[in-house]
Motif scaffolding. Structure first.
Motif, short mmCIF file in Angstrom:
data_model
loop_
_atom_site.label_atom_id
_atom_site.label_comp_id
_atom_site.label_asym_id
_atom_site.label_seq_id
_atom_site.Cartn_x
_atom_site.Cartn_y
_atom_site.Cartn_z
N GLY A 55 0.81 -1.49 -0.18
CA GLY A 55 -0.16 -0.04 0.22
C GLY A 55 0.97 1.14 -0.18
O GLY A 55 0.64 2.02 -0.73
N ALA A 56 1.71 1.47 0.91
CA ALA A 56 2.68 2.60 0.95
C ALA A 56 3.80 2.63 0.12
O ALA A 56 4.07 3.76 -0.66
CB ALA A 56 3.19 2.74 2.40
N LEU A 57 4.64 1.60 0.02
CA LEU A 57 5.83 1.59 -0.85
C LEU A 57 5.46 1.89 -2.57
O LEU A 57 6.25 2.66 -2.95
CB LEU A 57 6.47 0.43 -0.88
CG LEU A 57 7.19 0.24 0.66
CD1 LEU A 57 7.97 -1.23 0.56
CD2 LEU A 57 8.16 1.32 1.16
N PRO A 58 4.28 1.53 -2.81
CA PRO A 58 4.11 2.04 -4.47
C PRO A 58 4.12 3.51 -4.65
O PRO A 58 4.23 4.09 -5.45
CB PRO A 58 2.99 1.23 -4.69
CG PRO A 58 2.80 0.07 -3.83
CD PRO A 58 3.54 0.49 -2.59
N GLY A 59 3.43 4.28 -3.62
CA GLY A 59 3.35 5.52 -3.51
C GLY A 59 4.60 6.38 -3.48
O GLY A 59 4.66 7.44 -3.86
N MET A 60 5.51 5.74 -2.68
CA MET A 60 6.71 6.33 -2.38
C MET A 60 7.71 6.11 -3.73
O MET A 60 8.27 6.86 -4.13
CB MET A 60 7.22 5.86 -1.04
CG MET A 60 6.64 6.05 -0.13
SD MET A 60 7.31 5.38 1.55
CE MET A 60 6.47 5.97 2.77
N TYR A 61 7.83 4.88 -4.24
CA TYR A 61 8.91 4.56 -4.88
C TYR A 61 8.41 3.95 -6.45
O TYR A 61 9.03 3.87 -7.22
CB TYR A 61 9.54 3.38 -4.43
CG TYR A 61 10.52 3.72 -3.21
CD1 TYR A 61 11.78 4.52 -3.46
CD2 TYR A 61 10.12 3.52 -2.04
CE1 TYR A 61 12.57 5.03 -2.29
CE2 TYR A 61 11.06 3.66 -0.92
CZ TYR A 61 12.14 4.67 -1.08
OH TYR A 61 12.90 4.69 -0.02
#
Length: 118
Positions: A55-61
């Motif tokens: 959930g979070a890492l795709p938005g960051m990287y």
């Protein structure tokens, strides 16, 4: 962070956990410097590690061309510089991840754009 000074240096910390919507977590992707430093974001301690990854890492990287190529089963994880194996079904708190913790991950076979580490 420890402070060394030549005279007493006392102050109230301005970045305590109560000042944020959730504990801050630093997340870095080894060998990928297109995004120059670890991200820092508030992450609830009740979040499962798998939710962080999916959930979070795709938005960051996700803007990095290598991100879509990651084999998460081969990812190597580090917490405060030490290797660890996360359980995707356990919460961040259950992993001992708290305010201002640092986690990093390495993706074997992916070292940035065409091996450039960018």
């Amino acid at each position: 962070m420890a402070v060394r000074s030549v005279a007493p240096y006392k102050f109230a910390a301005k970045d305590t956990v109560d000042k944020f919507p959730a504990p801050l977590l630093y997340i870095g992707w080894e060998d990928h410097k297109m995004l120059c430093s670890p991200f820092c974001a508030p992450m609830p301690p009740t979040m499962k590690f798998g939710e962080l990854v999916q959930g979070a890492l795709p938005g960051m990287y996700g803007a990095h061309p290598d991100f879509a190529k990651i084999d998460w089963n081969r990812a190597e994880w580090f917490m405060s510089g030490e290797p660890f194996t996360p359980d995707m079904d356990k919460t961040l708190a259950e992993h001992g991840i708290g305010h201002k913790s640092v986690i990093r991950f390495r993706t074997p076979g992916l070292t940035g754009l065409r091996g450039s580490r960018f």
